[in-house]
Design an enzyme around this catalytic site. Sequence first.
Site, PDB file in Angstrom:
ATOM      1  N   ASP A 116      57.294  46.577  64.090  1.00 37.72           N
ATOM      2  CA  ASP A 116      57.486  46.326  62.664  1.00 37.72           C
ATOM      3  C   ASP A 116      58.787  45.568  62.429  1.00 37.72           C
ATOM      4  O   ASP A 116      59.866  46.042  62.802  1.00 37.72           O
ATOM      5  CB  ASP A 116      57.487  47.656  61.890  1.00 37.72           C
ATOM      6  CG  ASP A 116      57.229  47.436  60.411  1.00 37.72           C
ATOM      7  OD1 ASP A 116      56.615  46.416  60.053  1.00 37.72           O
ATOM      8  OD2 ASP A 116      57.650  48.285  59.610  1.00 37.72           O
TER       9      ASP A 116
ATOM     10  N   GLU B 228      55.852  51.465  52.221  1.00 41.94           N
ATOM     11  CA  GLU B 228      56.418  50.128  52.395  1.00 41.94           C
ATOM     12  C   GLU B 228      55.282  49.118  52.309  1.00 41.94           C
ATOM     13  O   GLU B 228      54.299  49.212  53.050  1.00 41.94           O
ATOM     14  CB  GLU B 228      57.168  50.014  53.738  1.00 41.94           C
ATOM     15  CG  GLU B 228      58.428  50.875  53.760  1.00 41.94           C
ATOM     16  CD  GLU B 228      59.392  50.547  54.888  1.00 41.94           C
ATOM     17  OE1 GLU B 228      58.930  50.061  55.952  1.00 41.94           O
ATOM     18  OE2 GLU B 228      60.602  50.782  54.709  1.00 41.94           O
TER      19      GLU B 228
ATOM     20  N   GLU C 224      53.653  45.907  53.095  1.00 46.99           N
ATOM     21  CA  GLU C 224      53.843  44.955  54.191  1.00 46.99           C
ATOM     22  C   GLU C 224      52.560  44.167  54.477  1.00 46.99           C
ATOM     23  O   GLU C 224      51.462  44.591  54.133  1.00 46.99           O
ATOM     24  CB  GLU C 224      54.249  45.690  55.489  1.00 46.99           C
ATOM     25  CG  GLU C 224      55.489  46.546  55.325  1.00 46.99           C
ATOM     26  CD  GLU C 224      56.120  46.934  56.651  1.00 46.99           C
ATOM     27  OE1 GLU C 224      55.788  46.332  57.696  1.00 46.99           O
ATOM     28  OE2 GLU C 224      56.962  47.858  56.623  1.00 46.99           O
TER      29      GLU C 224
ATOM     30  N   ASP D 289      53.786  50.994  55.902  1.00 41.57           N
ATOM     31  CA  ASP D 289      54.632  51.675  56.888  1.00 41.57           C
ATOM     32  C   ASP D 289      55.288  52.865  56.180  1.00 41.57           C
ATOM     33  O   ASP D 289      56.445  52.813  55.760  1.00 41.57           O
ATOM     34  CB  ASP D 289      55.680  50.667  57.399  1.00 41.57           C
ATOM     35  CG  ASP D 289      56.636  51.268  58.405  1.00 41.57           C
ATOM     36  OD1 ASP D 289      56.239  52.186  59.131  1.00 41.57           O
ATOM     37  OD2 ASP D 289      57.788  50.801  58.459  1.00 41.57           O
TER      38      ASP D 289
ATOM     39  N   ARG E 167      62.464  58.936  54.007  1.00 37.03           N
ATOM     40  CA  ARG E 167      63.800  58.349  53.861  1.00 37.03           C
ATOM     41  C   ARG E 167      64.922  59.313  54.233  1.00 37.03           C
ATOM     42  O   ARG E 167      65.986  58.863  54.700  1.00 37.03           O
ATOM     43  CB  ARG E 167      63.999  57.868  52.423  1.00 37.03           C
ATOM     44  CG  ARG E 167      63.022  56.804  51.974  1.00 37.03           C
ATOM     45  CD  ARG E 167      63.085  55.566  52.827  1.00 37.03           C
ATOM     46  NE  ARG E 167      62.201  54.519  52.317  1.00 37.03           N
ATOM     47  CZ  ARG E 167      61.895  53.428  52.992  1.00 37.03           C
ATOM     48  NH1 ARG E 167      62.387  53.220  54.211  1.00 37.03           N
ATOM     49  NH2 ARG E 167      61.100  52.533  52.474  1.00 37.03           N
TER      50      ARG E 167
ATOM     51  N   GLN F  71      64.992  59.357  57.935  1.00 41.33           N
ATOM     52  CA  GLN F  71      65.509  58.053  58.366  1.00 41.33           C
ATOM     53  C   GLN F  71      67.027  57.973  58.233  1.00 41.33           C
ATOM     54  O   GLN F  71      67.718  57.503  59.149  1.00 41.33           O
ATOM     55  CB  GLN F  71      64.839  56.958  57.522  1.00 41.33           C
ATOM     56  CG  GLN F  71      65.209  55.533  57.922  1.00 41.33           C
ATOM     57  CD  GLN F  71      64.511  54.492  57.037  1.00 41.33           C
ATOM     58  OE1 GLN F  71      63.696  54.826  56.174  1.00 41.33           O
ATOM     59  NE2 GLN F  71      64.820  53.233  57.265  1.00 41.33           N
TER      60      GLN F  71
ATOM     61  N   GLU G  34      63.822  51.336  46.823  1.00 42.22           N
ATOM     62  CA  GLU G  34      64.440  50.282  46.023  1.00 42.22           C
ATOM     63  C   GLU G  34      64.159  50.461  44.527  1.00 42.22           C
ATOM     64  O   GLU G  34      65.046  50.304  43.697  1.00 42.22           O
ATOM     65  CB  GLU G  34      63.921  48.916  46.469  1.00 42.22           C
ATOM     66  CG  GLU G  34      64.294  48.550  47.891  1.00 42.22           C
ATOM     67  CD  GLU G  34      63.332  47.527  48.467  1.00 42.22           C
ATOM     68  OE1 GLU G  34      63.547  46.332  48.227  1.00 42.22           O
ATOM     69  OE2 GLU G  34      62.351  47.907  49.140  1.00 42.22           O
TER      70      GLU G  34
HETATM   71 MN    MN Z   1      58.501  48.860  57.683  1.00 41.87          MN
END
Ligand code: MN
Length: 439
Positions: free
Chosen positions: A138, A210, A212, A244, A248, A251, A384
């Site tokens: 990714d 996400e 993508e 994806d 968070r 992460q 975001e």
């Molecule tokens: Mn990603």
Amino acid sequence: MIPLNATHDPALRSWVESANLPGHDFPLQNLPFGVFRRAGSTEPFRGGVAIGDSVLDLGALQPLAPFGGRAAEALTLCAQPVLNELMAAGPEASGSLRMALSGALRSGSPLEARLRPLLIPQSASEYRVAARVGDFTDFYASIHHATAVGRLFRPDNPLLPNYKWVPIAYHGRASSVRVSGGSFARPHGQLMPPGAARPELAATRRLDYELEVGMFIGASNTLGSPVPLAEAESHIFGLCLLNDWSARDVQAWEYQPLGPFLAKNFATTVSPWVVTLEALAPFRVPWTRPAGEPPPLAYLDDAAQRRTGGIDIRLEAALDTVRMRAQGIAAQRLSQSSFGDSWWTIAQMVTHHTVNGCNLEPGDLLGSGTQSGPAPSAAGSLLELTAGGREPLTLGDGERRTFLEDGDRVILRGWCERPPYVRIGFGEAAATVLPAVRP
Ligand code: MN
């Protein structure tokens, strides 16, 4: 770049009536490939091509031997439960099959009577990932996403100095890539609550999506043989939508120094239909950098990239909640962006991935990274859109969200639109979050 040909002709009409409806994702000019069977059956999965609201059963078509030459050879590769061999055969093989299918599905085709019984409604079909995915990488190709996320993690130093030069990526996990329509339990992980003295093992409280684009690799390259930029696209079979899913809080605690690990490898959702690069040919756009930005190193730069390296795929993420579904409220759009705004192109990603000799295999999956646009409202993740969870979104029915709740379903959509060409779409990549299960 693949030149335009008779399959892109905007005047083409199909004898499959639903394919001619304006705004439909699967007109005759699209012809994406996937793997399907009748829903709820024990039939073997096999290749199919989407046309209108139906799937043309390529497994059943193959014994009828309707085509000759390379198209016939390519069709034999579609009668299998994964399309790795079709992908491996390269763009000439899939292009020959596309040309033959375009002719067979065209209004007035003499094959109509033989093909009509091989149409299965998409609403009565179930799908698998189009290929056996050996490896999943990714990327992080949107500078708007990288800057916005970097600002949350490192307010004083949002964009790391390598970003503008290196197509950044992490090696993901292929085993948890699933086709659209499923669900997964909210994952547990190790996280460090704000102000805590030691981490805890808990269900993630900051589950995110996400938005993508996924790339399925076609022809392989030999270990030790980098793919030059001019040849990179001949190693890409086609594109799909990819989510994806990301935890968070996991992460934030684990990502330094080696990047994402358990925050992202619990689930990845892809759309069932893979749109070939040939179908995307009318929607190519220049790949540009704003004035004053450095050009990439020479191995990632050429005139063809600057002319048509980008692809204007409009992307959208939508959400529906338990309450919205119970009340019959349609999924709510969270954001829209375009793959045309990507800092890196698909060819640059393939070339960089192989510059050290790394071999890509047919059916390998590359993700583009979250595709956020320049406007804050075009952000491709909740991280975001909610400023790291500080500014909740209010949904149309009054519910509020920072991150995803149990029962939430995220739906990714994508399409290409550029008059006078016929609009084509990717369908959707959707999945539902289930409550956590104690490990
Ligand atoms: Mn990603």
